[in-house]
Write a protein that holds these residues in place. Structure first.
Motif, PDB file in Angstrom:
ATOM      1  N   MET A 326      37.244  -6.183 -28.975  1.00  0.00           N
ATOM      2  CA  MET A 326      36.189  -5.332 -29.547  1.00  0.00           C
ATOM      3  C   MET A 326      36.057  -5.607 -31.037  1.00  0.00           C
ATOM      4  N   PHE A 327      37.207  -5.681 -31.729  1.00  0.00           N
ATOM      5  CA  PHE A 327      37.135  -5.939 -33.172  1.00  0.00           C
ATOM      6  C   PHE A 327      36.570  -7.330 -33.441  1.00  0.00           C
ATOM      7  N   PHE A 340      29.609  -2.046 -26.314  1.00  0.00           N
ATOM      8  CA  PHE A 340      29.484  -2.289 -24.877  1.00  0.00           C
ATOM      9  C   PHE A 340      30.880  -2.448 -24.268  1.00  0.00           C
ATOM     10  N   HIS A 341      31.733  -3.200 -24.966  1.00  0.00           N
ATOM     11  CA  HIS A 341      33.069  -3.433 -24.434  1.00  0.00           C
ATOM     12  C   HIS A 341      33.898  -2.148 -24.450  1.00  0.00           C
ATOM     13  N   ILE A 342      33.659  -1.249 -25.425  1.00  0.00           N
ATOM     14  CA  ILE A 342      34.341   0.055 -25.402  1.00  0.00           C
ATOM     15  C   ILE A 342      34.081   0.721 -24.057  1.00  0.00           C
ATOM     16  N   ALA A 346      36.611   1.194 -20.992  1.00  0.00           N
ATOM     17  CA  ALA A 346      37.002   2.549 -20.604  1.00  0.00           C
ATOM     18  C   ALA A 346      37.015   2.660 -19.084  1.00  0.00           C
ATOM     19  N   PHE A 347      36.008   2.067 -18.440  1.00  0.00           N
ATOM     20  CA  PHE A 347      35.948   2.161 -16.979  1.00  0.00           C
ATOM     21  C   PHE A 347      37.107   1.410 -16.336  1.00  0.00           C
ATOM     22  N   PHE A 348      37.229   0.106 -16.653  1.00  0.00           N
ATOM     23  CA  PHE A 348      38.214  -0.661 -15.875  1.00  0.00           C
ATOM     24  C   PHE A 348      39.642  -0.394 -16.316  1.00  0.00           C
ATOM     25  N   LYS A 349      39.852  -0.088 -17.609  1.00  0.00           N
ATOM     26  CA  LYS A 349      41.232   0.137 -18.039  1.00  0.00           C
ATOM     27  C   LYS A 349      41.726   1.508 -17.582  1.00  0.00           C
TER      28      LYS A 349
END
Lengths: 651, 479
Positions: A326-327, A340-342, A346-349
């Motif tokens: 993300m960074f 978007f990656h946040i 959040a969903f998959f992790k």
């Protein structure tokens, strides 16, 4: 309706108060209903508000500004207690409240047999309050309140099993390491106030857009301020070199790891930078540092993840690594891609953690059933073949693995590929290579988990095997919902070359204008090629894992780790970072502390203080000598007073 | 002359007077009726409060509401202070219920006496005429002497009351003398007429000197403070709570009004005088508090030192300073009600257990009480996140803006010293064992008062802006 944004954080707060104060006297059922309903109500209200906001042109421009009351008025310093529900914070709120609710539901099953049930749900609700305050704050100070609040809840929940030393130590470690980051946040905030004279996001943005601050005068200071804010983000979002607390934080209950240490709190550093994108875009040097810290962390953590045997530790390093992505995205100017990656993360992790929780839960029961107490239910070497006994957990875990590894169509594919493509297209080819290699490792260690834990044969005794069973409904339903989200969640952000609508970009675009637009390469065929490479990498990682861990190839692994025993040991011991920190930081600080304690504190300060105390007591005794109880003395004192006044007025 | 009576303006006094008559009358009735005296007194105070806020406040604009040719004058400023007095009164009544029952000496006359004192305060605050200042002061003082000596079978109570009375009579004499001189110099007792004629000749100066002294006595400013520790310690604890707040607020409030709006031309004189008094008060109050063995007596000295901080605010001579003082008073009301309220519960029969030795271990045996007391002590010490901090902050800030940096430093030094004796209370409550186990009766009504106070102390410390805004409006419209 727009005046009630405060309800979103306050509802879970109410849940916390009720459960915290009266929870010990209520049944578990009532406790869980209160906790779940409050956060569900927050989610529904946020959803309604979100639709209303996007549907109303006036609101969708500025966002809903809900000023509750003036908070502090000190000189030129005016801060309102106010919430801002706009495109960025609204999207984040939906994710936080939605995932938070699912994890609340999951916790009902997971914690069913634990002590301190009401305490757990009270903390969880308090966490949701703090997190939503962080997200919805309209100024940095209120954001900092939430920032510290989530840190506190994280500390409380990591140390939830406070009777074990590991858990309470891990809690303390998280707390202390985060202090370093918070210090950066505070200094950054002070500097920003000095520069802008306000801490409110809309006003800061307004000042920048209207060029009230001359760029040539402030570029240096803005770079320093953004760097300080980034230090805060590094602490909270577990980046190099402050990531050390996150793997230890896994001592907390697994749903907590899913909620706080994967989906929400640890992404708040990323969120903060997205929120302040108008500032960071003014500081290209900061962005470069952000990108490199992110990229190196992504690779560094991924390498450690490849050899860990504790299922939660693997996921923890994976989280550190994904946060690095993300960074990396933010650093190359792709704020939307980072955001978007946040969301997809959040969903998959969250799903991966909840799945691992389901596995741990089952293993725990199996050992309980077999009367075994010395085996670690989190060690993947004790598992194997779980697919047979826990189909729902297996299939959802597989979906999440496909997503995080970046297999096409699954959510992680879109967001990770977007970040990598933006890194490449903005000319950071080395960073792209680092990210791509980390992606290979990601795919490898995730499939390693699948093969070792879920496939093959169970490596425990028959008695244990009898005790294995799928988790209860309250756990599998959230798993299924998250599984669907992890599969299709990426559809909100199709890459441009697909010629499909990119919903997320459309929503966020007005809030994230490019002040100094990064010049991205626009070449459709290159983009297709890069995407192909990404897919190939994901498949390659899977194949390597399959070669090593599928079936009876355990010998191969052993041989390999013997050949490269130094590297293996180095990775297994996480590059000895904890030991290095202990030798370089903890130990010297202790010595300095001892020195300061004895010479400065005991002799110098205590001596001075005691002396001052004695003097003050003497003064007091002299003064009270006059208070001898005699009215004559009292009247005499008044007379003295009149003489003093007389001297001033007439003399 | 055509005299019209403005009933709206008179009504609060009439309500309070009705309360006095009723409670006094109840003394002759049977026991079941007597027990309701506290309720009746509280209702009359609440009704008066309601009347002031609902009927009088809307009639005030930027100019004060005058009636009876200035004998009764309500301004935002005086209404703010009246509010403090009336709220304190209700809290003190609520605390008295339990205290007097435990003492087994509950009589309706107690409430009648205190109501009379409250009426005196209302008269003194809401006027712009020196006659009413004096009448109000006497109506305030005489019942207060009586209420200090109310526990007539206790030597220290009678002693405190008598000392207060003798010294108070001297102070009243000086005040009357000062008013007479001002009348002699200006030919009027009305503020607005006087302000037009004020010069700085010696008659005015002498007059102001004596008025200043009379009010400084009521505020317990050093060196006119000697009565305070004895009277505070001797009085029933709820009475101490009341008189550590209300008369002080009235004395400081009226002093500001007189100095700022009647004698602005003499600022050079009174500013220096108040400066000297404030420094003395802060120093003596704080240092004497250190060596006390009784928490109640320590709080008496502590309230002397707080009078010192308030006097410092007067020196600033600015709207900011006044609004700081008003905020300080509002916060101080909450804290002191709470602190004395806690002490009022430490009582078995007619014995009070309020020395440092007695409160050892209280924090463990009565956790809620311990938390309340800690909140109040932290707040008195001026620890941030409590209202006590914000009050000091506003006052010292005003001083610094008025270029009285060194005075602010004296104040800060004083509050530094005060941390010692306030935290000593907390230390004793939590860190020392008490060999004697005592069973205190934690009355529900008193605990409710304490809970409200401690919540408000924290709330107003975290979110001070609302009260500060009101105080600011009150400070700007004094006349």
């Amino acid at each position: 309706m727009t005046n009630y944004v405060w309800l979103i954080p306050v509802l879970p707060l109410a849940g916390f108060l009720v459960n915290g104060l009266f929870g010990s006297r209520m049944s578990r059922k009532v406790v869980s209903w209160i906790a779940n309903l409050t956060i569900f109500a927050s989610f529904v209200f946020a959803l309604v508000l979100y639709i209303h906001m996007l549907g109303t042109p006036a609101l969708s421009e500025e966002g809903i500004h809900n000023i509750l009351f003036p908070w502090l008025n000190v000189g030129a310093f005016h801060i309102n207690f106010a919430f801002l529900f706009d495109r960025i914070s609204g999207t984040m709120t939906l994710m936080v409240a939605g995932v938070g609710f699912l994890i609340h539901v999951y916790s009902v099953g997971y914690m069913a047999e634990e002590d301190g049930y009401f305490r757990y749900f009270a903390y969880l609700n308090l966490f949701m309050f703090a997190m939503l305050t962080l997200v919805l704050a309209d100024n940095l100070l209120l954001m900092f309140v939430g920032w510290e609040g989530v840190g506190l809840c994280s500390y409380l929940l990591i140390g939830f099993y406070y009777t074990t030393k590991v858990a309470s130590d891990a809690g303390k470690k998280a707390f202390l390491v985060n202090r370093i980051g918070d210090f950066g946040f505070l200094l950054g905030m002070f500097l920003l106030f000095y520069l802008f004279g306000t801490l409110q996001f809309p006003q800061m943005k307004e000042i920048i857009l209207s060029h009230h601050i001359l760029p040539e005068l402030t570029t240096g200071l803005i770079t320093i301020a953004t760097l300080l804010m980034f230090v805060g983000a590094v602490g909270k979002s577990a980046q190099l070199p402050l990531y050390v607390w996150l793997p230890d934080a896994m001592a907390g209950p697994t749903p907590v790891s899913a909620l706080i240490h994967a989906a929400t709190m640890v992404t708040s550093g990323v969120y903060m930078i997205v929120r302040l994108n108008f500032l960071f875009q003014l500081a290209p040097n900061t962005l470069l540092i952000v990108a490199w810290v992110g990229g190196i962390t992504a690779l560094f953590a991924a390498t450690i993840g490849t050899v860990q045997n504790d299922i939660k530790k693997v996921l923890a390093y994976s989280t550190v690594s994904q946060l690095g992505y993300m960074f990396l995205g933010l650093g190359v100017g792709a704020f939307v891609a980072g955001f978007f990656h946040i969301i997809t993360h959040a969903f998959f992790k969250a799903l991966l953690f909840l799945g691992s929780g389901s596995v741990i839960h089952a293993m725990h029961h199996a050992y309980h059933h077999a009367g075994i107490h010395d085996k670690d239910p989190q060690d993947i070497r004790n598992m194997g073949g779980l697919r047979k006994y826990m189909p729902v957990t297996y299939w959802t875990f597989l979906v999440a693995t496909l997503a995080i590894s970046g297999f096409p169509v699954f959510s992680g594919f879109f967001s990770k590929d977007e970040i990598l493509w933006k890194a490449f297209a903005s000319g950071h080819k080395t960073l792209w290579a680092i990210g791509a290699f980390a992606a290979l490792l990601t795919s490898f260690y995730m499939f390693r988990l699948i093969y070792v834990a879920f496939l093959g044969n169970f490596r425990g005794g028959e008695k244990e095997e009898e005790g294995l069973h799928e988790s209860p409904r309250s756990m599998t339903v959230p798993l299924t919902i998250l599984g669907i989200l992890a599969a299709v969640g990426g559809f909100i952000g199709f890459p441009r070359i697909f010629h499909l609508p990119n919903i997320l970009e459309e929503v966020l675009e007005p809030m994230i204008p490019a002040v100094n637009p990064v010049h991205y390469l626009h070449n459709v065929s290159t983009e297709w090629t890069m995407m192909g490479i990404s897919v190939a990498i994901a498949i390659l990682g899977w194949l390597i894992a399959r070669t090593f861990y599928a079936g009876e190839s355990a010998k191969l692994v052993e041989g390999l780790s013997n050949t490269f025993s130094y590297i293996h040991k180095l990775l297994l011991n996480k590059y000895y970072v904890d030991e290095i920190y202990f030798a370089l930081v903890v130990h010297p600080v202790k010595r300095i502390g001892e020195f300061l304690w004895y010479y400065i504190d005991v002799i110098l300060i205590d001596g001075t203080v005691n002396l001052a105390g004695m003097l003050a007591t003497c003064c007091g005794r002299v003064i009270t000598l006059f208070q001898n109880g005699s009215v004559k003395m009292y009247a005499f004192s008044m007379l003295t007073g009149i003489l003093i006044l007389f001297w001033i007025f007439v003399g | 002359m055509n005299v019209t009576v403005n009933m709206t303006a008179l009504m609060p006094l009439i309500i309070l007077f009705a309360g006095i008559s009723l409670t006094a009358l109840m003394g002759t009735m049977k026991d079941s009726v007597k027990r309701l005296a506290g309720l009746v007194a509280s209702i009359s105070v609440v009704f008066a409060f309601w009347w002031v806020m609902e009927r009088i406040l809307p009639a005030i604009g930027t100019a004060a509401m005058e009636s009876q040719s200035g004998m009764l004058t309500y301004s935002y400023y005086s209404v703010f202070l009246s509010g403090i007095v009336l709220i304190t009164a209700v809290a003190a009544f609520a605390l008295s219920e339990h205290y007097l029952l435990e003492e087994d000496f509950s009589h309706p006359e107690f409430y009648a006496i205190l109501l009379a004192s409250i009426t005196g305060m209302m008269v003194m605050l809401n006027t712009s005429n020196f006659v009413n200042i004096f009448i109000g002061l006497e109506l305030l003082s005489i019942p207060l002497y009586a209420s200090v000596a109310y526990l007539r079978y206790k030597p220290e109570s009678v002693e405190g009351g008598l000392k207060y009375f003798i010294l108070g009579a001297i102070a009243s004499g000086f005040l009357a003398y000062g008013i007479a001189m001002i009348y002699g110099a200006s030919g009027s007792l009305d503020f607005i007429t006087i302000v037009k004629t004020v010069k700085t000749d010696s008659l005015f100066r002498l007059g102001l000197l004596f008025i200043l002294m009379g009010l400084a006595f009521k505020a317990a400013a050093v060196p006119f403070h000697m009565w305070a520790p004895d009277a505070y310690e001797g009085a029933a604890t709820p009475v101490t709570a009341f008189m550590s707040i209300a008369p002080k607020a009235v004395a400081i409030g009226v002093l500001i009004r007189i100095l700022y709006s009647v004698f602005p031309q003499m600022v050079d004189y009174w500013r220096e005088a108040v400066l000297v008094l404030s420094i003395l008060t802060v120093i003596v109050g704080n240092f004497a508090a250190i060596v006390q063995q009784s928490v109640k007596r320590m709080l008496a000295y502590s309230s002397i030192s707080h009078a010192g901080y308030l006097l410092m605010g007067i020196v600033a001579y600015s709207v900011e300073g006044v609004s700081g003082i008003l905020f300080y008073l509002a916060g101080y009301m909450l804290i002191n009600t709470g602190a004395f309220g806690v002490l009022s519960l430490l009582k078995i029969g007619d014995d009070d257990f309020v020395s440092y030795d007695d409160i050892r271990g209280i924090g463990y045996r009565y956790p809620l009480l311990g938390i309340f007391m800690s909140v109040f002590m932290f707040s008195l010490a001026g620890i941030p996140a409590t209202v006590g901090f914000m009050g000091k902050f506003y006052v010292f800030k005003a001083l610094i803006h008025a270029n009285y940096m060194s005075l602010a430093l004296v104040g800060i030094g004083g509050s530094l010293v005060s941390v010692y004796y306030y935290l000593r209370v907390v230390v004793h409550m939590y860190m020392k064992e008490n060999p004697e186990e005592r069973k205190f009766n934690l009355n529900f009504l008193s605990m409710t008062v304490l809970a409200i106070c401690s919540v408000l102390v924290i709330a107003a410390g975290l979110f001070p802006a609302k009260i500060a805004d009101i105080a600011n409006v009150a400070a700007r419209f004094m006349n």
